[in-house]
Design an enzyme around this catalytic site. Structure first.
Site, PDB file in Angstrom:
ATOM      1  N   ASN A  78       0.835  -1.208   0.000  1.00  0.00           N
ATOM      2  CA  ASN A  78       0.000   0.000   0.000  1.00  0.00           C
ATOM      3  C   ASN A  78       0.869   1.257   0.000  1.00  0.00           C
ATOM      4  O   ASN A  78       0.613   2.224  -0.735  1.00  0.00           O
ATOM      5  CB  ASN A  78      -0.907   0.037   1.224  1.00  0.00           C
ATOM      6  CG  ASN A  78      -1.946  -1.054   1.236  1.00  0.00           C
ATOM      7  OD1 ASN A  78      -2.246  -1.656   0.206  1.00  0.00           O
ATOM      8  ND2 ASN A  78      -2.505  -1.321   2.402  1.00  0.00           N
ATOM      9  N   TYR A 113      -8.037 -11.614   3.511  1.00  0.00           N
ATOM     10  CA  TYR A 113      -8.706 -11.051   4.674  1.00  0.00           C
ATOM     11  C   TYR A 113     -10.041 -10.471   4.262  1.00  0.00           C
ATOM     12  O   TYR A 113     -10.222  -9.964   3.161  1.00  0.00           O
ATOM     13  CB  TYR A 113      -7.836 -10.056   5.438  1.00  0.00           C
ATOM     14  CG  TYR A 113      -7.607  -8.707   4.849  1.00  0.00           C
ATOM     15  CD1 TYR A 113      -8.207  -7.580   5.400  1.00  0.00           C
ATOM     16  CD2 TYR A 113      -6.725  -8.526   3.785  1.00  0.00           C
ATOM     17  CE1 TYR A 113      -7.959  -6.323   4.902  1.00  0.00           C
ATOM     18  CE2 TYR A 113      -6.465  -7.268   3.286  1.00  0.00           C
ATOM     19  CZ  TYR A 113      -7.083  -6.170   3.842  1.00  0.00           C
ATOM     20  OH  TYR A 113      -6.835  -4.922   3.344  1.00  0.00           O
ATOM     21  N   ASP A 162      -0.782   3.411   6.261  1.00  0.00           N
ATOM     22  CA  ASP A 162       0.147   3.215   5.146  1.00  0.00           C
ATOM     23  C   ASP A 162       0.275   4.486   4.326  1.00  0.00           C
ATOM     24  O   ASP A 162       1.371   4.837   3.870  1.00  0.00           O
ATOM     25  CB  ASP A 162      -0.343   2.062   4.264  1.00  0.00           C
ATOM     26  CG  ASP A 162      -0.616   0.802   5.065  1.00  0.00           C
ATOM     27  OD1 ASP A 162       0.110   0.541   6.037  1.00  0.00           O
ATOM     28  OD2 ASP A 162      -1.578   0.086   4.712  1.00  0.00           O
TER      29      ASP A 162
END
Length: 326
Positions: free
Chosen positions: A40, A91, A269
């Site tokens: 990211n 996820y 991020d």
């Protein structure tokens, strides 16, 4: 124009998000994205003018190729160990609605990246021509092998004179505070720039207190050059305020940047990438924290893990406060 190369090592995953803000057990559709802390950050750094390289291990199957295509589409080069017998980490995200929090469910055990092993990467070659190595505290949580890979990468980067960047990113659903603290303390002496939240600082120090004081303690204890602390405050069920403080030989505090919450994941991020984009160019600390706080706020306004902006859009003057820009 590309400036310096930033190398990241870690795990990229396939993200599956329930649509219509439905609880996962009631979901009928899942939206597919690619995520992963280091990747990211590299994607945003690429958008902000940096040459970037992501080092990882991926399954040689459609999901691995999906991840690779995502990186390539945003200008991130890859050095990948391909494994035909491995699986991609997954996820699942359940978008919250007050009072129900946003939740993440991991399915990443025995993923390709969890089998990363030390001694297999030619770090002097991978880091050649680079100015910075960026890692996170998520990768060591995947197991002893990934932990040692992060350590050997940081040691090689320190030997080569690179800036080493470490984002704590503590994940309670991956390991205990005690295990995380032991791993992090081992890596801090190799860290130049540390990114943390207020809670991350408590994990690192096993104590609480004002973030600036905690950051200074870590600088003195572990020799970290710059500690960057991000804070998010909920203003309402649908809006937040993001601020960033950096503690170095001087301390700089950003203003408070308000954002409407569309997707809260990936903000840390974006903060790390935006701060590094200024810091690695030699910009002043105050400018770096302002860029970081604005990026963290902007990330809340877009779906997915990644903040995709151009330098013009990341400017505080972009839009001039107008609701519609046309």
């Amino acid at each position: 124009m590309t400036i310096g190369r930033v190398v990241g090592v870690g795990e990229a995953l396939v993200r599956l998000t329930s649509t219509a803000r439905a609880p996962l057990e009631q979901a009928h559709e899942l939206r597919v994205n690619v995520g992963g802390a280091e990747l990211n950050a590299l994607v945003l750094l690429s958008r902000l003018g940096f040459d970037t390289l992501f080092v990882s291990r991926l399954p040689a199957n459609p999901l691995g190729r999906l991840i690779a295509a995502h990186a390539h589409s945003h200008g991130v080069s890859l050095h990948v160990e391909w494994d035909a017998d491995a699986r991609a980490g997954l996820y699942f995200v359940e978008a919250g609605a007050v009072p129900r929090p946003t939740q993440v469910v991991y399915d990443r055990a025995h993923s390709a990246a969890s089998s990363l092993e030390p001694g297999r990467m030619d770090w002097p070659r991978l880091l050649e021509g680079a100015s910075c190595l960026h890692v996170s505290g998520i990768t060591p949580a995947l197991g002893p092998g990934p932990h040692q890979v992060v350590r050997e990468a940081m040691e090689a980067a320190r030997t080569a004179g690179l800036v080493t960047s470490f984002d704590v990113n503590y994940r309670s659903r991956l390991w205990s505070i005690e295990d995380a603290r032991a791993a992090y303390v081992e890596l801090l002496p190799f860290t130049d720039v540390l990114f943390a939240t207020r809670f991350d600082l408590e994990v690192l120090l096993d104590s609480s207190g004002p973030p600036a004081e905690a950051a200074q303690r870590i600088r003195e204890r572990d020799g970290v050059r710059v500690v960057v602390v991000s804070e998010r405050r909920d203003l309402s069920p649908t809006s937040v305020e993001v601020s960033v403080t950096a503690v170095a030989d001087e301390t700089a505090e950003s203003g408070c940047h308000e954002a409407e919450v569309v997707d809260p994941l990936g903000a840390g991020d974006a903060i790390a990438a935006a701060f590094l984009s200024v810091h690695l160019r030699g910009g002043p600390l105050g400018q770096a924290v302002e860029a970081a706080a604005r990026a963290g706020a902007l990330k809340h306004t877009v779906e997915g893990d990644v903040l995709l902006v151009d330098p013009e859009e990341s400017s505080p003057t972009f839009g001039s406060g107008r609701r519609i820009l046309r």
